[in-house]
Design an enzyme around this catalytic site. Structure first.
Site, PDB file in Angstrom:
ATOM      1  N   TYR A  25      -9.471  14.739  -8.520  1.00 23.24           N
ATOM      2  CA  TYR A  25      -8.617  13.757  -9.215  1.00 23.24           C
ATOM      3  C   TYR A  25      -7.443  14.494  -9.873  1.00 23.24           C
ATOM      4  CZ  TYR A  25      -6.939  10.556 -12.822  1.00 23.24           C
ATOM      5  OH  TYR A  25      -6.124   9.790 -13.640  1.00 23.24           O
ATOM      6  N   ASP A  78       0.846  -1.199   0.000  1.00 29.06           N
ATOM      7  CA  ASP A  78       0.000   0.000   0.000  1.00 29.06           C
ATOM      8  C   ASP A  78       0.877   1.244   0.000  1.00 29.06           C
ATOM      9  OD1 ASP A  78      -1.728   2.056   0.408  1.00 29.06           O
ATOM     10  OD2 ASP A  78      -2.628   1.251   2.237  1.00 29.06           O
ATOM     11  N   THR A 118      -8.112   6.090  -9.610  1.00 28.17           N
ATOM     12  CA  THR A 118      -8.485   6.582 -10.940  1.00 28.17           C
ATOM     13  C   THR A 118      -9.984   6.814 -11.098  1.00 28.17           C
ATOM     14  OG1 THR A 118      -8.536   4.291 -11.703  1.00 28.17           O
ATOM     15  CG2 THR A 118      -6.508   5.513 -12.094  1.00 28.17           C
TER      16      THR A 118
END
Ligand SMILES: NC(=O)c1ccc[n+]([C@@H]2O[C@H](COP(=O)([O-])OP(=O)(O)OC[C@H]3O[C@@H](n4cnc5c(N)ncnc54)[C@H](OP(=O)(O)O)[C@@H]3O)[C@@H](O)[C@H]2O)c1
Length: 275
Positions: free
Chosen positions: A123, A35, A60
């Site tokens: 994002y 991670d 994403t």
């Protein structure tokens, strides 16, 4: 070269591992065993002693990033910082994959590598923060912005549209956002080429040409031989949590000047994807 690929099970990461495997030793790095949001990921990467790193891992889901900005910044900004810190420790170059969503789409002609980013949502902002971490921490880096990926693995627009067209016989697709669809395998081949060089810096790499989402959907439906209506709609008719750039075509200026040839047109790449 021994190359570590983060996000190795994702749409691009998997293609990249396949593209690198014949000529390099590939170290795959992905959730759940690794991670990148954890500070321990720096040691975990360094322990694998890569000579170069390609950072494909990201959150994403654009609307998911808008709903949970903390998660977006943890993965896309802090994760990139951890990858860069590992490369700093190792003295290894890093290739960071970034996005057309760092731009606001106001330009209406292709964006060059040196155009001013101005992301519209979390994002794009978190990916831009990842770019900044890479630039701050490393001297030897590649930043490759790409757009509208489709490929064999993972969730992607083309396969989603085809599934809906087959099931419903009709799809409605926005016709007021323009970009360059890019086949993940084509981009992976370009990244595999770039990582073996010392031509560091920022690149835009996409398949050639541009279209709207509606044009992409119509072409995919046509090439697949599906009998379905593909109706154009406006973004206002398809509200999403994130405002998207109306125009995010990327001029592949530095790529073409460095390597001499552009990637093939998106229609050819789509045809191969569907064949
Ligand atoms: N898709 C596009 O249209 C597009 C366009 C422009 C740029 N890009 C950029 O291209 C790159 C690759 O995109 P993609 O579409 O291949 O993405 P993807 O299929 O969503 O793959 C991303 C990978 O990163 C992993 N990941 C997520 N959080 C992580 C964490 N905390 N630690 C380690 N790994 C983690 C994911 O694992 P899980 O699946 O388990 O979460 C997944 O395997 C990304 O940097 C993206 O921003 C994509």
């Amino acid at each position: 070269m021994r190359i570590l690929v983060t996000g190795a099970r994702g749409m691009l990461g998997a293609e990249l591992c396949a593209a690198l495997a014949p000529t390099h030793e590939v170290v795959a790095f992905d959730l759940p065993e690794a991670d990148l949001t954890a500070p321990g990921s720096i040691d975990a990467i360094a322990a694998r002693r890569p000579e170069a790193l390609v950072h494909c891992a990201a959150m994403t889901d654009v609307d998911g990033c808008e709903r949970d900005p903390q998660a977006a910044y943890a993965v896309n900004a802090l994760g990139a910082r951890h990858a860069a810190l590992a490369c700093q420790r190792l003295g290894a170059p890093l290739l960071y994959v970034s996005t057309d969503f760092v731009f606001d789409g106001a330009k209406r002609e292709p964006y060059y590598e040196w155009d001013q980013p101005n992301p519209l949502g979390h994002y794009g902002r978190s990916k831009l923060a990842g770019e900044q971490a890479v630039r701050e921490l490393l001297a030897q880096f590649f930043i490759v912005r790409t757009s509208w990926l489709f490929g064999r693995r993972g969730r992607n627009f083309v396969d989603g549209i085809l599934a809906k067209a087959r099931a419903d016989g009709a799809v409605r697709v926005v016709n007021d956002q323009t970009g360059s669809p890019t086949r993940a395998a084509d981009l992976a081949a370009a990244l595999a080429r770039l990582i073996g060089t010392q031509y560091f810096g920022t690149y835009h790499v996409t398949n050639g040409g541009c279209c709207t989402w509606h044009e992409l959907a119509a072409e995919a439906v046509r090439l697949s031989g599906i009998r379905a209506e593909v109706a154009p709609i406006s973004s206002a008719d398809y509200p999403t949590p994130t405002r998207r750039p109306a125009y995010s075509v990327l001029a592949n200026f530095c790529w073409e000047r460095t390597f001499g040839a552009p990637l093939r047109p998106w229609r050819d790449a789509l045809k191969e994807h569907l064949s």
